[in-house]
Design a protein around this motif. Structure first.
Motif, PDB file in Angstrom:
ATOM      1  N   VAL A  12       0.838  -1.200   0.000  1.00  0.00           N
ATOM      2  CA  VAL A  12       0.000   0.000   0.000  1.00  0.00           C
ATOM      3  C   VAL A  12       0.875   1.252   0.000  1.00  0.00           C
ATOM      4  O   VAL A  12       0.669   2.165  -0.808  1.00  0.00           O
ATOM      5  N   LEU A  13       1.862   1.305   0.899  1.00  0.00           N
ATOM      6  CA  LEU A  13       2.705   2.494   0.993  1.00  0.00           C
ATOM      7  C   LEU A  13       3.522   2.721  -0.275  1.00  0.00           C
ATOM      8  O   LEU A  13       3.616   3.855  -0.764  1.00  0.00           O
ATOM      9  N   VAL A  14       4.093   1.655  -0.824  1.00  0.00           N
ATOM     10  CA  VAL A  14       4.860   1.789  -2.069  1.00  0.00           C
ATOM     11  C   VAL A  14       3.966   2.320  -3.186  1.00  0.00           C
ATOM     12  O   VAL A  14       4.352   3.220  -3.934  1.00  0.00           O
ATOM     13  N   ASN A  15       2.753   1.791  -3.299  1.00  0.00           N
ATOM     14  CA  ASN A  15       1.845   2.257  -4.344  1.00  0.00           C
ATOM     15  C   ASN A  15       1.414   3.707  -4.139  1.00  0.00           C
ATOM     16  O   ASN A  15       1.347   4.474  -5.097  1.00  0.00           O
ATOM     17  N   LEU A  16       1.127   4.096  -2.895  1.00  0.00           N
ATOM     18  CA  LEU A  16       0.748   5.483  -2.641  1.00  0.00           C
ATOM     19  C   LEU A  16       1.908   6.429  -2.939  1.00  0.00           C
ATOM     20  O   LEU A  16       1.708   7.512  -3.512  1.00  0.00           O
ATOM     21  N   ILE A  17       3.112   6.041  -2.577  1.00  0.00           N
ATOM     22  CA  ILE A  17       4.288   6.875  -2.863  1.00  0.00           C
ATOM     23  C   ILE A  17       4.521   6.959  -4.372  1.00  0.00           C
ATOM     24  O   ILE A  17       4.758   8.047  -4.917  1.00  0.00           O
ATOM     25  N   ALA A  49       0.058   9.943   6.514  1.00  0.00           N
ATOM     26  CA  ALA A  49      -0.316  10.923   5.495  1.00  0.00           C
ATOM     27  C   ALA A  49       0.826  11.042   4.490  1.00  0.00           C
ATOM     28  O   ALA A  49       1.981  11.215   4.873  1.00  0.00           O
ATOM     29  N   ILE A  50       0.481  10.925   3.203  1.00  0.00           N
ATOM     30  CA  ILE A  50       1.452  11.049   2.128  1.00  0.00           C
ATOM     31  C   ILE A  50       1.018  12.242   1.284  1.00  0.00           C
ATOM     32  O   ILE A  50      -0.010  12.191   0.598  1.00  0.00           O
ATOM     33  N   THR A  86      -9.308  -1.006  -0.924  1.00  0.00           N
ATOM     34  CA  THR A  86      -9.866  -2.278  -0.468  1.00  0.00           C
ATOM     35  C   THR A  86      -8.971  -2.920   0.587  1.00  0.00           C
ATOM     36  O   THR A  86      -9.450  -3.433   1.602  1.00  0.00           O
ATOM     37  N   ALA A  87      -7.652  -2.883   0.378  1.00  0.00           N
ATOM     38  CA  ALA A  87      -6.708  -3.473   1.336  1.00  0.00           C
ATOM     39  C   ALA A  87      -6.789  -2.770   2.683  1.00  0.00           C
ATOM     40  O   ALA A  87      -6.840  -3.419   3.727  1.00  0.00           O
ATOM     41  N   THR A 106      -3.175  15.101  -0.310  1.00  0.00           N
ATOM     42  CA  THR A 106      -2.662  14.303   0.794  1.00  0.00           C
ATOM     43  C   THR A 106      -3.538  13.067   0.913  1.00  0.00           C
ATOM     44  O   THR A 106      -4.749  13.172   1.099  1.00  0.00           O
ATOM     45  N   MET A 107      -2.905  11.908   0.750  1.00  0.00           N
ATOM     46  CA  MET A 107      -3.596  10.633   0.942  1.00  0.00           C
ATOM     47  C   MET A 107      -3.401  10.247   2.403  1.00  0.00           C
ATOM     48  O   MET A 107      -2.282  10.293   2.905  1.00  0.00           O
TER      49      MET A 107
END
Length: 116
Positions: A12-17, A49-50, A86-87, A106-107
């Motif tokens: 999740v974090l890799v995809n959001l970044i 928060a990203i 979903t995850a 900001t996600m």
């Protein structure tokens, strides 16, 4: 400590970044900013928060999360956000987008704290 699947959280974090970086691809490198902030948002949740200063706006991101598999210029964002949502929501917590003051999005995601 949070109650999540570590592999899923990393994905999740890799995809959001990656999505944040992609949204800034048309910005001059010297002006691109990616900020990641973590902290407690309540007694039983940790928030991540990203924040980016890309060209995508929060309303677009929200629409993407709720309407998967649309094809546009931001194709990888469109494919991944519904999966990410979903995850995260599988843990019973939300994923949401908020517009930044001047530019970008900001996600935010909330994760349940581990209670001992």
């Amino acid at each position: 400590m949070v109650q999540v699947d570590p592999c899923q959280l990393i994905q999740v974090l890799v995809n959001l970044i990656f999505n944040a970086l992609e949204s800034m691809r048309c910005s001059p490198p010297a002006k691109s900013r990616l900020v990641i902030v973590t902290g407690r948002n309540s007694a039983d949740q940790v928030e991540i928060a990203i924040r980016d200063n890309g060209l995508v706006i929060a309303d677009e991101i929200t629409a993407i999360m709720t309407a998967p598999f649309l094809s546009t210029e931001y194709s990888s964002i469109r494919m991944e956000l519904p999966v990410i949502r979903t995850a995260i929501e599988g843990h019973g917590e939300p994923l949401w987008a908020t517009p930044n003051r001047h530019q970008g999005v900001t996600m935010r995601l909330a994760l349940p704290c581990f209670s001992i």
